[in-house]
Design a protein around this motif. Sequence first.
Motif, PDB file in Angstrom:
ATOM      1  N   LYS A 173       0.831  -1.208   0.000  1.00  0.00           N
ATOM      2  CA  LYS A 173       0.000   0.000   0.000  1.00  0.00           C
ATOM      3  C   LYS A 173       0.863   1.255   0.000  1.00  0.00           C
ATOM      4  CE  LYS A 173      -3.471   2.282   2.931  1.00  0.00           C
ATOM      5  NZ  LYS A 173      -4.159   2.216   4.242  1.00  0.00           N
ATOM      6  N   ARG A 174       1.879   1.296   0.882  1.00  0.00           N
ATOM      7  CA  ARG A 174       2.747   2.473   0.973  1.00  0.00           C
ATOM      8  C   ARG A 174       3.555   2.655  -0.311  1.00  0.00           C
ATOM      9  NH1 ARG A 174       3.853   0.564   6.446  1.00  0.00           N
ATOM     10  NH2 ARG A 174       5.647  -0.544   5.562  1.00  0.00           N
ATOM     11  N   ALA A 175       3.930   1.542  -0.933  1.00  0.00           N
ATOM     12  CA  ALA A 175       4.733   1.629  -2.147  1.00  0.00           C
ATOM     13  C   ALA A 175       3.915   2.010  -3.373  1.00  0.00           C
ATOM     14  CB  ALA A 175       5.431   0.290  -2.398  1.00  0.00           C
ATOM     15  N   GLY A 176       2.607   2.119  -3.230  1.00  0.00           N
ATOM     16  CA  GLY A 176       1.764   2.515  -4.347  1.00  0.00           C
ATOM     17  C   GLY A 176       1.541   1.430  -5.375  1.00  0.00           C
ATOM     18  N   ARG A 177       1.673   0.164  -4.949  1.00  0.00           N
ATOM     19  CA  ARG A 177       1.525  -0.920  -5.912  1.00  0.00           C
ATOM     20  C   ARG A 177       0.075  -1.071  -6.377  1.00  0.00           C
ATOM     21  NH1 ARG A 177       5.059  -0.615  -8.529  1.00  0.00           N
ATOM     22  NH2 ARG A 177       4.112  -2.353  -9.662  1.00  0.00           N
ATOM     23  N   CYS A 178      -0.877  -0.553  -5.624  1.00  0.00           N
ATOM     24  CA  CYS A 178      -2.277  -0.583  -6.061  1.00  0.00           C
ATOM     25  C   CYS A 178      -2.576   0.528  -7.054  1.00  0.00           C
ATOM     26  CB  CYS A 178      -3.212  -0.435  -4.861  1.00  0.00           C
ATOM     27  SG  CYS A 178      -2.936  -1.655  -3.571  1.00  0.00           S
ATOM     28  N   HIS A 179      -1.649   1.484  -7.179  1.00  0.00           N
ATOM     29  CA  HIS A 179      -1.865   2.643  -8.041  1.00  0.00           C
ATOM     30  C   HIS A 179      -0.917   2.666  -9.241  1.00  0.00           C
ATOM     31  CE1 HIS A 179      -3.592   3.810  -4.158  1.00  0.00           C
ATOM     32  NE2 HIS A 179      -4.264   4.759  -4.772  1.00  0.00           N
ATOM     33  N   VAL A 220       1.496   1.253 -12.491  1.00  0.00           N
ATOM     34  CA  VAL A 220       1.295   0.390 -13.652  1.00  0.00           C
ATOM     35  C   VAL A 220       1.758  -1.032 -13.322  1.00  0.00           C
ATOM     36  CG1 VAL A 220       1.936   0.005 -16.056  1.00  0.00           C
ATOM     37  CG2 VAL A 220       1.622   2.338 -15.207  1.00  0.00           C
ATOM     38  N   GLY A 221       0.941  -2.004 -13.666  1.00  0.00           N
ATOM     39  CA  GLY A 221       1.279  -3.399 -13.402  1.00  0.00           C
ATOM     40  C   GLY A 221       0.681  -3.933 -12.126  1.00  0.00           C
ATOM     41  N   GLY A 222       0.281  -3.040 -11.221  1.00  0.00           N
ATOM     42  CA  GLY A 222      -0.331  -3.472  -9.981  1.00  0.00           C
ATOM     43  C   GLY A 222       0.609  -4.306  -9.129  1.00  0.00           C
ATOM     44  N   VAL A 223       0.029  -5.117  -8.255  1.00  0.00           N
ATOM     45  CA  VAL A 223       0.832  -5.964  -7.377  1.00  0.00           C
ATOM     46  C   VAL A 223       1.611  -6.984  -8.186  1.00  0.00           C
ATOM     47  CG1 VAL A 223       0.720  -7.660  -5.530  1.00  0.00           C
ATOM     48  CG2 VAL A 223      -0.754  -5.641  -5.445  1.00  0.00           C
ATOM     49  N   ALA A 224       1.019  -7.528  -9.225  1.00  0.00           N
ATOM     50  CA  ALA A 224       1.703  -8.526 -10.039  1.00  0.00           C
ATOM     51  C   ALA A 224       2.928  -7.946 -10.738  1.00  0.00           C
ATOM     52  CB  ALA A 224       0.734  -9.107 -11.079  1.00  0.00           C
ATOM     53  N   GLY A 225       2.949  -6.650 -10.952  1.00  0.00           N
ATOM     54  CA  GLY A 225       4.080  -6.009 -11.619  1.00  0.00           C
ATOM     55  C   GLY A 225       5.139  -5.482 -10.669  1.00  0.00           C
ATOM     56  N   THR A 226       5.057  -5.853  -9.406  1.00  0.00           N
ATOM     57  CA  THR A 226       6.041  -5.381  -8.432  1.00  0.00           C
ATOM     58  C   THR A 226       7.413  -5.968  -8.757  1.00  0.00           C
ATOM     59  OG1 THR A 226       4.310  -5.338  -6.737  1.00  0.00           O
ATOM     60  CG2 THR A 226       6.594  -5.209  -5.987  1.00  0.00           C
ATOM     61  N   THR A 227       8.414  -5.115  -8.803  1.00  0.00           N
ATOM     62  CA  THR A 227       9.772  -5.552  -9.107  1.00  0.00           C
ATOM     63  C   THR A 227      10.603  -5.622  -7.832  1.00  0.00           C
ATOM     64  OG1 THR A 227      10.426  -3.254  -9.531  1.00  0.00           O
ATOM     65  CG2 THR A 227       9.705  -4.585 -11.426  1.00  0.00           C
ATOM     66  N   GLN A 228      11.784  -6.243  -7.938  1.00  0.00           N
ATOM     67  CA  GLN A 228      12.649  -6.421  -6.781  1.00  0.00           C
ATOM     68  C   GLN A 228      13.008  -5.065  -6.158  1.00  0.00           C
ATOM     69  OE1 GLN A 228      13.642  -9.640  -5.667  1.00  0.00           O
ATOM     70  NE2 GLN A 228      12.009 -10.087  -7.111  1.00  0.00           N
ATOM     71  N   GLY A 229      12.802  -4.965  -4.844  1.00  0.00           N
ATOM     72  CA  GLY A 229      13.186  -3.770  -4.110  1.00  0.00           C
ATOM     73  C   GLY A 229      12.253  -2.596  -4.233  1.00  0.00           C
ATOM     74  N   SER A 230      11.201  -2.690  -5.051  1.00  0.00           N
ATOM     75  CA  SER A 230      10.345  -1.524  -5.289  1.00  0.00           C
ATOM     76  C   SER A 230       9.435  -1.214  -4.115  1.00  0.00           C
ATOM     77  CB  SER A 230       9.506  -1.739  -6.548  1.00  0.00           C
ATOM     78  OG  SER A 230       8.681  -2.890  -6.423  1.00  0.00           O
ATOM     79  N   THR A 262      -5.133   0.037 -10.047  1.00  0.00           N
ATOM     80  CA  THR A 262      -4.525  -0.847 -11.064  1.00  0.00           C
ATOM     81  C   THR A 262      -4.704  -2.311 -10.686  1.00  0.00           C
ATOM     82  OG1 THR A 262      -2.381  -0.769  -9.946  1.00  0.00           O
ATOM     83  CG2 THR A 262      -2.792   0.895 -11.648  1.00  0.00           C
ATOM     84  N   ILE A 263      -5.507  -2.601  -9.666  1.00  0.00           N
ATOM     85  CA  ILE A 263      -5.685  -3.988  -9.230  1.00  0.00           C
ATOM     86  C   ILE A 263      -7.158  -4.381  -9.275  1.00  0.00           C
ATOM     87  CG2 ILE A 263      -3.628  -3.989  -7.777  1.00  0.00           C
ATOM     88  CD1 ILE A 263      -5.416  -3.563  -5.355  1.00  0.00           C
ATOM     89  N   GLY A 264      -7.927  -3.728 -10.161  1.00  0.00           N
ATOM     90  CA  GLY A 264      -9.332  -4.069 -10.297  1.00  0.00           C
ATOM     91  C   GLY A 264     -10.198  -3.205  -9.409  1.00  0.00           C
ATOM     92  N   SER A 318      -8.582   7.172  -4.846  1.00  0.00           N
ATOM     93  CA  SER A 318      -8.271   8.595  -5.017  1.00  0.00           C
ATOM     94  C   SER A 318      -7.951   9.242  -3.683  1.00  0.00           C
ATOM     95  CB  SER A 318      -9.457   9.307  -5.683  1.00  0.00           C
ATOM     96  OG  SER A 318      -9.231  10.697  -5.750  1.00  0.00           O
ATOM     97  N   ALA A 319      -8.703   8.895  -2.652  1.00  0.00           N
ATOM     98  CA  ALA A 319      -8.483   9.508  -1.332  1.00  0.00           C
ATOM     99  C   ALA A 319      -7.100   9.150  -0.788  1.00  0.00           C
ATOM    100  CB  ALA A 319      -9.565   9.046  -0.362  1.00  0.00           C
ATOM    101  N   TYR A 320      -6.702   7.895  -0.964  1.00  0.00           N
ATOM    102  CA  TYR A 320      -5.389   7.510  -0.433  1.00  0.00           C
ATOM    103  C   TYR A 320      -4.267   8.189  -1.209  1.00  0.00           C
ATOM    104  CZ  TYR A 320      -1.479   4.751   1.235  1.00  0.00           C
ATOM    105  OH  TYR A 320      -0.279   4.376   1.788  1.00  0.00           O
TER     106      TYR A 320
END
Length: 954
Positions: free
Chosen positions: A218-224, A226-236, A882-884, A895-897
């Motif tokens: 959540k803090r890393a913005g993986r829900c916002h 591109v690629g969403g959680v599935a697109g998370t890269t090493q260390g991001s 970006t996660i549905g 948007s609020a977050y």
Amino acid sequence: MKIHQEWVRDYREAYLRDMIWLEGRGRRTSQTSCTGCGGKDDIVYRCPSCIGGAMYCQACIVTLHQHNPFHFIEMWNGSHFTRTTLKSLGLLIQLGHEPGQHCANPDPSRRQDFVVVDTTGIHEVNLSFCRCDGMRPHFSQLLRYGLFPGTGLQPRTAATFRALKFFQILSFESKGSHQEFYQAIVRLTGNVLSNTSRDRYHEFIRMVSQWRHLKMLKRAGRCHDVGGVAGTTQGSGAVLCPSCPQPGINLPADWASAPPEIRWLYRLFVAIDGNFKLRRRLVSSNEKDPGYNEGWAYFVEEKGFKEHLSSEWHLPQDRSTCVAHDAVDKPDREARGLAASGVAAAVCTRHEFRLPNGVGDLQKGERYINIDYIAFSAIHWFKVQELIISYDIGCQWHKKLFERLRKLPPHLIPKFLVVLLVLIPKFHLPAHVEYCNRTYSFNLTKGVGRTDGEAPERGWSRMNAVAKSTAEMGPGTRRDTLDDHMADENWDKTKKCPEIFVTKMERAVVGKRRHEQDHAEYKASIPARFVSAWTDEVEKWERNPAGTPNPYEAVTKGVSEQAVKLQLAKEAEAADAAEEGGLGVMQPSLFISTGVQLEEEQYKLRLAASQLGNHPTKKQLTVLAERSNHLRRRIVNWAEVRKLYIPEAEAIRLRQDSASTVVDGKPPIEAYEIPLLLPSALPASVVCSPNLIDYEAQLREGQAYDALDDLRRHLRTRAYLYKRKDKHSRGSQTSVSANTRSNTAIKRAQQGVDSAAIKYNRAYKALMVLRGSEATGDDDEEEQWRRDLRRLRASDIRGLSEGLFGDSEGSRSVSWIWKSRSTPVTLSSEEDIEALRIEFLKSRARAHRWAEEVLLLEEEMRRTLQFFKYKAEWWSSRQKSTIGGTTSDYEEGFSAYALSQQTVYETLRLECEKRWEAGRARNWVKTVQKGGRKKKIPTDDDDDDVDGLSGDDD
């Protein structure tokens, strides 16, 4: 003390009386109607968690707790209160609807055995899911109610969000374990028969791990992004350092083509260190406990790391050519019963942030194969051209480094690196050999400011507190837990950027002014031709350290006692050859040299006698007696020659012998107590040959220089031994034999320190007698030994990095013994010039490092502002999911977050600008008002520790 006494006398009983008053119904003993509905039946319930303690009937107490279903209720049984539950009173938690509303199609199948873990205790509750058309799965209904499910399929356990967040924050601050927190919750549930509550400990551990992982995403913005959680890269998922150089984020567009005079401002500073406190026992496995983060935060990705280790583990490691570093010479020591003997980490040296993918496990000591992979997993993140690495064994690690880098996975090999410089942290450097102290020093290296390189050590001091709990975890849970703690430290450092940089800059500005002024004054006293030549010399070395002689190394070597003896022996031989009809006796110079040697042997014999125990063996006494007899015969023979050169000494000896005659059976004087009566020990009334005085003075000077060199050498050894013991010979896992070996080695080094100090004081005292205790000329004309040799006090005998008792690292001073240099007996202008040269270069280095620190801090503050601006714009541009989930209720939450995070970084940027502009307005010199007078804040030559920070960003 006064407040304590007043409270005990006047308030203790009153406090206690009112606390016990709450055990009863108090003023409500005559209450005849319910506080809520006014009814007159069954008014026996109250809630101790709600304020006021009002009494209610059963229906009202249940209605009042529709929004607080996780309180325990007390019931008056006629004599005292007993605990009951809202479940037994009929409270139903209906998911899918507002609290208190009924569901037309409920699913009460899990109503009887649902357990909720809350900060108030462990609750068995009546809970019903909703089966209305369009309602969501069970886990989703729980999450929307603020309950975190224990499983995604048919959940029977949940924890409140507030309980998980409270444990997370508490673990950051107290470093407490899951078990300690859970047991506290169990006791809140029932402190008499606490084992009656439902055991959900293992479910709680799983929920905490999932909570930590989701908060990281959540803090890393993986829900916002591109690629969403599935697109998370090493260390991001790591919290990045806002002040380190990050191309494309906080560096100028033309940074790569910057001119050489400012290019060093864009260097990346990385520190590496191992920690053997954060070990993990041989429990569980990666198959049973793989963890959730998968290398997305601070730990390296486990699968690739293990594959690299297995492919290169057989490679040998070269032995140390410096002091005996165990990390180098014993990298394969067995870690019995441990799956990981510790961890190694790479952090940014100047700001102490943990770097993405910069942490990994150690299996058997600090093997280069582990360190290489971990360090460059972090470094490859930063596409910079110049890199400064700080490592306590950097002098050994950097050898064959580029050869080893070719064996790393291709994606870890730095492709943009132009300059790589390895240095040794300031605290660790004194334990290295003299060559390392000149070659790998932050103080003498251009373009590093006041960096000390000790960032990992300060971070470990905070992280070690969690070692007790993580040692028993499975591998995945341990990595995720440590990832979360590291993220917490990084985030709180981010929050404190405004004040941290103010403190650093205030210290740097004052230090720059002071040291530049000192250097200017010193420079003005030196002829200009020397200043120009020395400056050219050091600038050439700074441009090419490997191919240019080190200007900080003394070219002129000091004379030793043996050199003086050789010189005097040669003079005696020449005198014998020139003397006609000589008496065939010992020459004066050899006579003095022998006397000084006998004095040293007396000290060694006295030391041996003092080390005998209360019950020495016959062999020990025999050896000591033989040594004593041999020494006594040599002294007697030497004293015969003394009669020729110092006749008055014989009369003094006879008087002393008369006074020490055997009386009442007392033993005669020991051999080591026989006075030798050298010229330095004669009374002032005795006239002695000037040649003898000069011979002894020369010899004493060489002896003092030798003793001072020995003293420094033994102090360096002692510093290393203490460091090695602290790192490898402490704790419950350390054997008695290891501690004994460490203590024996330290004792031996301390004996060397003591012996060298005694020898120096003996030589210095004699020298002061022979050449006079007062200086006879101006400072420029003063003899070299008076500038080098001083009175040695107990407080002067300390290591290079040791201060006086009570001194902090920032206020300590270096003992004069480290500033003195060995010089020949006969001074020459070349030697005087060299002494001036080295001091000039050190003064220049101090002034330059402080000036560089100011420039570095200005650049880091600019980068910090740019980073916060970048993050605010990043969040502002990413308000969609970006996660549905495209419905309006989802869109508003995403948007609020995003906008709340934009506000966070905008707030940090504005706070930085406000504080830093105020600092610039006063030219970064802070003043404090005290007693009607203003004064500058005190500053030190060394940076103080910056405590680790902790917190959450949402």
